[in-house]
Write an enzyme that holds these catalytic residues in place. Structure first.
Site, PDB file in Angstrom:
ATOM      1  N   GLU A   1      69.353 -41.372  -6.874  1.00 57.89           N
ATOM      2  CA  GLU A   1      70.700 -40.383  -6.832  1.00 57.89           C
ATOM      3  C   GLU A   1      70.990 -40.347  -5.474  1.00 57.89           C
ATOM      4  O   GLU A   1      70.217 -40.114  -4.746  1.00 57.89           O
ATOM      5  CB  GLU A   1      70.931 -39.134  -7.401  1.00 57.89           C
ATOM      6  CG  GLU A   1      70.807 -39.099  -8.818  1.00 57.89           C
ATOM      7  CD  GLU A   1      70.718 -37.722  -9.508  1.00 57.89           C
ATOM      8  OE1 GLU A   1      70.491 -36.799  -8.871  1.00 57.89           O
ATOM      9  OE2 GLU A   1      70.683 -37.968 -10.706  1.00 57.89           O
TER      10      GLU A   1
ATOM     11  N   LYS B   1      71.631 -37.751  -2.329  1.00 57.42           N
ATOM     12  CA  LYS B   1      71.126 -36.607  -1.709  1.00 57.42           C
ATOM     13  C   LYS B   1      72.547 -35.837  -1.226  1.00 57.42           C
ATOM     14  O   LYS B   1      72.691 -36.368  -0.147  1.00 57.42           O
ATOM     15  CB  LYS B   1      69.985 -36.589  -0.876  1.00 57.42           C
ATOM     16  CG  LYS B   1      69.706 -35.065  -0.518  1.00 57.42           C
ATOM     17  CD  LYS B   1      68.211 -35.214   0.106  1.00 57.42           C
ATOM     18  CE  LYS B   1      67.659 -33.927   0.503  1.00 57.42           C
ATOM     19  NZ  LYS B   1      68.576 -32.783   0.899  1.00 57.42           N
TER      20      LYS B   1
ATOM     21  N   ASP C   1      74.867 -33.471   0.773  1.00 51.38           N
ATOM     22  CA  ASP C   1      74.548 -32.454   1.957  1.00 51.38           C
ATOM     23  C   ASP C   1      75.522 -31.503   1.895  1.00 51.38           C
ATOM     24  O   ASP C   1      76.796 -31.435   2.594  1.00 51.38           O
ATOM     25  CB  ASP C   1      74.639 -33.110   3.314  1.00 51.38           C
ATOM     26  CG  ASP C   1      74.143 -32.379   4.325  1.00 51.38           C
ATOM     27  OD1 ASP C   1      73.397 -31.298   4.026  1.00 51.38           O
ATOM     28  OD2 ASP C   1      74.520 -32.911   5.616  1.00 51.38           O
TER      29      ASP C   1
ATOM     30  N   TYR D   1      74.049 -31.607 -10.581  1.00 49.68           N
ATOM     31  CA  TYR D   1      73.071 -32.682 -10.554  1.00 49.68           C
ATOM     32  C   TYR D   1      71.654 -32.049 -11.244  1.00 49.68           C
ATOM     33  O   TYR D   1      70.539 -32.883 -11.310  1.00 49.68           O
ATOM     34  CB  TYR D   1      72.624 -33.346  -9.242  1.00 49.68           C
ATOM     35  CG  TYR D   1      72.277 -32.291  -8.259  1.00 49.68           C
ATOM     36  CD1 TYR D   1      71.330 -31.541  -8.227  1.00 49.68           C
ATOM     37  CD2 TYR D   1      73.171 -32.203  -7.014  1.00 49.68           C
ATOM     38  CE1 TYR D   1      71.233 -30.468  -7.148  1.00 49.68           C
ATOM     39  CE2 TYR D   1      73.071 -31.500  -5.970  1.00 49.68           C
ATOM     40  CZ  TYR D   1      72.023 -30.410  -6.122  1.00 49.68           C
ATOM     41  OH  TYR D   1      71.791 -29.483  -5.239  1.00 49.68           O
TER      42      TYR D   1
ATOM     43  N   LYS E   1      64.812 -39.075   3.117  1.00 43.29           N
ATOM     44  CA  LYS E   1      66.074 -38.913   4.247  1.00 43.29           C
ATOM     45  C   LYS E   1      66.291 -39.902   4.800  1.00 43.29           C
ATOM     46  O   LYS E   1      65.637 -40.790   5.297  1.00 43.29           O
ATOM     47  CB  LYS E   1      65.565 -37.788   5.129  1.00 43.29           C
ATOM     48  CG  LYS E   1      64.922 -36.455   4.617  1.00 43.29           C
ATOM     49  CD  LYS E   1      66.451 -35.479   4.370  1.00 43.29           C
ATOM     50  CE  LYS E   1      66.719 -34.887   5.602  1.00 43.29           C
ATOM     51  NZ  LYS E   1      67.832 -33.718   5.511  1.00 43.29           N
TER      52      LYS E   1
ATOM     53  N   CYS F   1      98.110 -26.045  33.960  1.00 39.18           N
ATOM     54  CA  CYS F   1      98.260 -26.946  32.820  1.00 39.18           C
ATOM     55  C   CYS F   1      98.299 -28.365  33.145  1.00 39.18           C
ATOM     56  O   CYS F   1      99.131 -28.660  34.312  1.00 39.18           O
ATOM     57  CB  CYS F   1      99.553 -26.721  31.931  1.00 39.18           C
ATOM     58  SG  CYS F   1      99.965 -28.226  30.782  1.00 39.18           S
TER      59      CYS F   1
ATOM     60  N   CYS G   1     102.357 -29.755  32.846  1.00 41.15           N
ATOM     61  CA  CYS G   1     103.364 -29.308  33.362  1.00 41.15           C
ATOM     62  C   CYS G   1     102.940 -28.408  34.767  1.00 41.15           C
ATOM     63  O   CYS G   1     104.018 -27.837  35.373  1.00 41.15           O
ATOM     64  CB  CYS G   1     104.248 -28.238  32.428  1.00 41.15           C
ATOM     65  SG  CYS G   1     103.195 -26.782  31.958  1.00 41.15           S
TER      66      CYS G   1
ATOM     67  N   CYS H   1      97.938 -23.196  27.586  1.00 42.71           N
ATOM     68  CA  CYS H   1      99.307 -23.347  28.503  1.00 42.71           C
ATOM     69  C   CYS H   1     100.293 -22.531  27.737  1.00 42.71           C
ATOM     70  O   CYS H   1     100.676 -22.734  26.482  1.00 42.71           O
ATOM     71  CB  CYS H   1      99.610 -24.911  28.652  1.00 42.71           C
ATOM     72  SG  CYS H   1     101.220 -25.101  29.151  1.00 42.71           S
TER      73      CYS H   1
ATOM     74  N   CYS I   1     106.585 -26.671  27.887  1.00 44.70           N
ATOM     75  CA  CYS I   1     105.667 -27.642  28.371  1.00 44.70           C
ATOM     76  C   CYS I   1     105.829 -29.181  27.774  1.00 44.70           C
ATOM     77  O   CYS I   1     106.063 -29.163  26.526  1.00 44.70           O
ATOM     78  CB  CYS I   1     104.433 -27.388  28.269  1.00 44.70           C
ATOM     79  SG  CYS I   1     102.960 -28.410  28.500  1.00 44.70           S
TER      80      CYS I   1
HETATM   81  S1  IVH Z   1      67.486 -32.112  -7.816  1.00 42.28           S
HETATM   82  C1  IVH Z   1      64.006 -28.433  -7.876  1.00 42.28           C
HETATM   83  N1  IVH Z   1      69.594 -33.707  -7.123  1.00 42.28           N
HETATM   84  O1  IVH Z   1      68.623 -30.965  -1.713  1.00 42.28           O
HETATM   85  C2  IVH Z   1      65.418 -28.873  -6.916  1.00 42.28           C
HETATM   86  N2  IVH Z   1      68.956 -31.818  -5.479  1.00 42.28           N
HETATM   87  O2  IVH Z   1      66.595 -30.770   0.008  1.00 42.28           O
HETATM   88  C3  IVH Z   1      65.779 -30.283  -7.589  1.00 42.28           C
HETATM   89  N3  IVH Z   1      70.070 -31.674  -3.433  1.00 42.28           N
HETATM   90  O3  IVH Z   1      67.595 -27.692  -3.038  1.00 42.28           O
HETATM   91  C4  IVH Z   1      67.000 -30.466  -7.040  1.00 42.28           C
HETATM   92  N4  IVH Z   1      71.316 -33.629  -3.866  1.00 42.28           N
HETATM   93  O4  IVH Z   1      70.179 -28.451  -3.474  1.00 42.28           O
HETATM   94  C5  IVH Z   1      68.791 -32.544  -6.600  1.00 42.28           C
HETATM   95  N5  IVH Z   1      71.019 -35.179  -6.315  1.00 42.28           N
HETATM   96  C6  IVH Z   1      70.458 -34.036  -5.954  1.00 42.28           C
HETATM   97  C7  IVH Z   1      70.546 -33.430  -4.976  1.00 42.28           C
HETATM   98  C8  IVH Z   1      69.735 -32.301  -4.574  1.00 42.28           C
HETATM   99  C9  IVH Z   1      71.143 -32.521  -3.032  1.00 42.28           C
HETATM  100  C10 IVH Z   1      69.799 -30.557  -2.706  1.00 42.28           C
HETATM  101  C11 IVH Z   1      69.193 -29.323  -3.363  1.00 42.28           C
HETATM  102  C12 IVH Z   1      67.793 -29.188  -3.021  1.00 42.28           C
HETATM  103  C13 IVH Z   1      67.779 -29.814  -1.686  1.00 42.28           C
HETATM  104  C14 IVH Z   1      66.671 -30.146  -1.386  1.00 42.28           C
END
Ligand code: IVH
Length: 393
Positions: free
Chosen positions: A51, A53, A55, A162, A250, A344, A347, A362, A367
Site C-alpha cells: 500500500e 505510505k 505522509d 488503513y 521509504k 520597493c 515603485c 511596500c 504601487c
Molecule cells: S499501518 C502499527 N498503513 O506510518 C502501525 N500505517 O511510519 C500500523 N502510515 O504510524 C500502521 N501509511 O501512521 C499503516 N498504509 C499505511 C500507512 C501507515 C502511513 C503511518 C502510520 C505509522 C507510520 C509509521
C-alpha cells in the site's frame, strides 16, 4: 452540523487501546528480503499486500452506536490529543455509519492536506504576513492543533483509513477484506494496493507505486508491506516499536542540484516583498524549474542562500519548488549575500517591516506591481473569472 460554535481552551488527553504503534522502516530491497526470510521461517500460506505510505498525521476515529464520538491524534502512541471538534469538520469523514457497520468501531488512518489546498493555504499565510508551512504534513498537523474549529473547517483536510483500531474489526479474515468493508461504510481508503505472493512481486509493486507517487491526492513517502491474513498477526507479534506483520519501505526524496543565478524580489497583491531564487533550469518530478520562492528575508538568512550557490532543489508538498539546502562544499568564495531592498523595487516607495510579521511590505497603495496583482486577483477563476484577462494580457 460539522462545525461546533466556540473555540476550545485546549485538548483533552486520550489513552489508546491498544497503543498506536509505529512501523519498522527499511530503506533497501535487501532489508525487505531479510524481512521476507524472517516471515517465511515463522508462517506459511500467506500473501502480502503493498500500500502507499501516506505522509500525514496518524489519527484514531471511534464510533459508538455508529456515531463518531472521538477522534484522537497518535501523540506518543499511548496518549494522544482529543481533536474531535476539529476532525468533525473534515467532510469526507462519516459522522454516522450505515446499519451494516458494527455498533462500536475504531478505525485508524492518516489525516492529510491535499496538494492544491496546501498551495492555497500557504498563499493565504504569506498574504497575512505569516511564515508558510514547509510541507502538507506540517500544514495538516498545524491545522489539527487549531483551537477554533471554524478555522479548521477552512483547511482542506482529508483522510485515508488503513488500519483496524481496538474494536469492531475482529471478524475480518484479511486486511484487504477489511479495507473493502471500510470503503463500503463510507471511509476514504487507499485507491491503490497490490496483492503479492513472492518478494519479487513485492519489489515490482513497490517500483510501480514509486512511479505513481506524484499522482495521488496525498503525499506518499514510501510503501507499506503487510501480511494480508490477519490470523497471522498474533503469531508474528510485535516489538516495542511496531508490528512484525508489516514493514515500511521509504523512497528516497527526490531532489536535484542546481545553481542560484540571482535573487530577485517580487511585489505581491498586498505589497509583500518576496525574494525569489532565479535558478539554472533543471527538471524535477516531471517539470522544468527555473525559479523557487525563498519566502522572506528570515528564510534566506536561515538557509544562508547566497547568489551563486549550488543548492539542492526539492518540491515542497510535491508541487512547490523549494530550496532544500545549500551545498556548502561547492562554495568558491565568489557567492554574494542577498540584501532585502530598503525601497520597493517596482515603485521605489517606502517599505515597512511590521513588528509581528516576517514579511516586508511596500506600503504605497498605488504601487504598479500591487495594482497589477490586484487586477489579476479580481479577474481570476475563483473571483470574477474573466477568461480574457490575466497576467499576460
Ligand atoms: S499501518 C502499527 N498503513 O506510518 C502501525 N500505517 O511510519 C500500523 N502510515 O504510524 C500502521 N501509511 O501512521 C499503516 N498504509 C499505511 C500507512 C501507515 C502511513 C503511518 C502510520 C505509522 C507510520 C509509521
Amino acid at each position: 452540523q460539522r462545525v461546533s460554535g466556540e473555540p476550545i481552551a485546549g485538548f483533552a488527553q486520550v489513552r489508546h487501546n491498544p497503543p498506536m504503534q509505529s512501523l519498522d522502516k527499511t530503506h533497501s530491497k535487501g532489508e525487505l528480503s531479510d524481512f521476507d526470510a524472517f516471515v517465511r521461517k515463522e508462517i506459511e500460506g500467506f500473501t502480502y499486500r503493498v500500500e502507499p505510505k501516506v505522509d500525514g498525521v496518524s489519527m484514531s476515529l471511534l464510533y459508538e452506536n455508529r456515531r463518531l464520538v472521538r477522534a484522537a491524534t497518535r501523540g506518543n502512541g499511548i496518549v494522544g490529543d482529543d481533536v474531535t471538534v476539529n476532525v468533525r469538520t473534515i467532510r469526507s469523514i462519516p459522522l454516522v455509519l450505515p446499519p451494516e457497520a458494527p455498533e462500536a468501531l475504531e478505525v485508524r488512518g492518516e489525516v492529510y492536506m491535499t496538494r492544491e489546498g496546501f498551495v492555497k493555504l500557504n498563499e493565504r499565510e504569506e498574504e497575512a504576513g505569516r511564515e508558510p508551512f514547509a510541507n502538507p504534513r506540517n500544514a495538516a498537523a498545524g491545522s489539527l492543533k487549531q483551537l477554533d474549529p471554524k478555522e479548521v473547517a477552512t483547511r482542506p483536510l482529508d483522510v485515508v483509513i488503513y488500519n483496524a483500531g481496538g474494536v469492531g474489526c475482529e471478524s475480518f479474515a484479511t486486511h484487504g477484506e477489511m479495507i473493502e468493508a471500510f470503503r463500503r461504510w463510507g471511509f476514504p481508503v487507499t485507491p491503490w494496493s497490490r496483492e503479492c505472493r513472492t518478494i519479487g512481486e513485492v519489489f515490482a509493486a513497490i517500483d510501480e507505486l514509486e512511479k505513481l507517487r506524484h499522482t495521488f491526492r496525498f503525499e506518499i513517502d514510501g510503501a507499506v508491506l503487510k501480511i494480508d491474513e490477519r490470523r497471522f498477526y498474533s503469531v508474528l507479534g510485535a516489538t516495542a516499536h511496531g508490528p512484525r506483520w508489516a514493514r515500511a519501505y521509504k523512497y528516497a526524496p527526490e531532489r536535484v542540484e542546481t545553481v542560484v543565478e540571482s535573487i530577485t524580489v517580487q511585489v505581491g497583491r498586498t505589497g509583500i516583498l518576496t525574494p525569489v531564487a532565479e535558478l539554472k533550469p533543471v527538471s524535477l518530478a516531471a517539470s522544468v524549474i527555473s525559479r523557487a520562492t525563498l519566502h522572506n528575508a528570515d528564510q534566506v538568512a536561515r538557509q544562508d542562500v547566497r547568489i551563486g550557490d549550488h543548492i539542492w532543489l526539492v518540491k515542497a508538498g510535491d508541487v512547490i519548488p523549494a530550496v532544500d539546502s545549500v551545498i556548502v562544499e561547492k562554495r568558491t568564495g565568489d557567492e554574494r549575500v542577498f540584501q532585502m531592498p530598503t525601497a520597493c523595487p517596482v515603485c521605489g516607495g517606502k517599505v515597512e517591516h511590521l513588528a509581528d510579521e516576517v514579511a516586508v511590505r511596500c506600503v504605497n497603495p498605488l504601487c504598479p506591481a500591487q495594482l497589477q496583482r490586484r487586477l489579476e486577483h479580481f479577474a481570476e477563476r475563483n473571483a470574477l473569472d474573466i477568461k480574457a484577462l490575466g497576467g499576460k494580457i
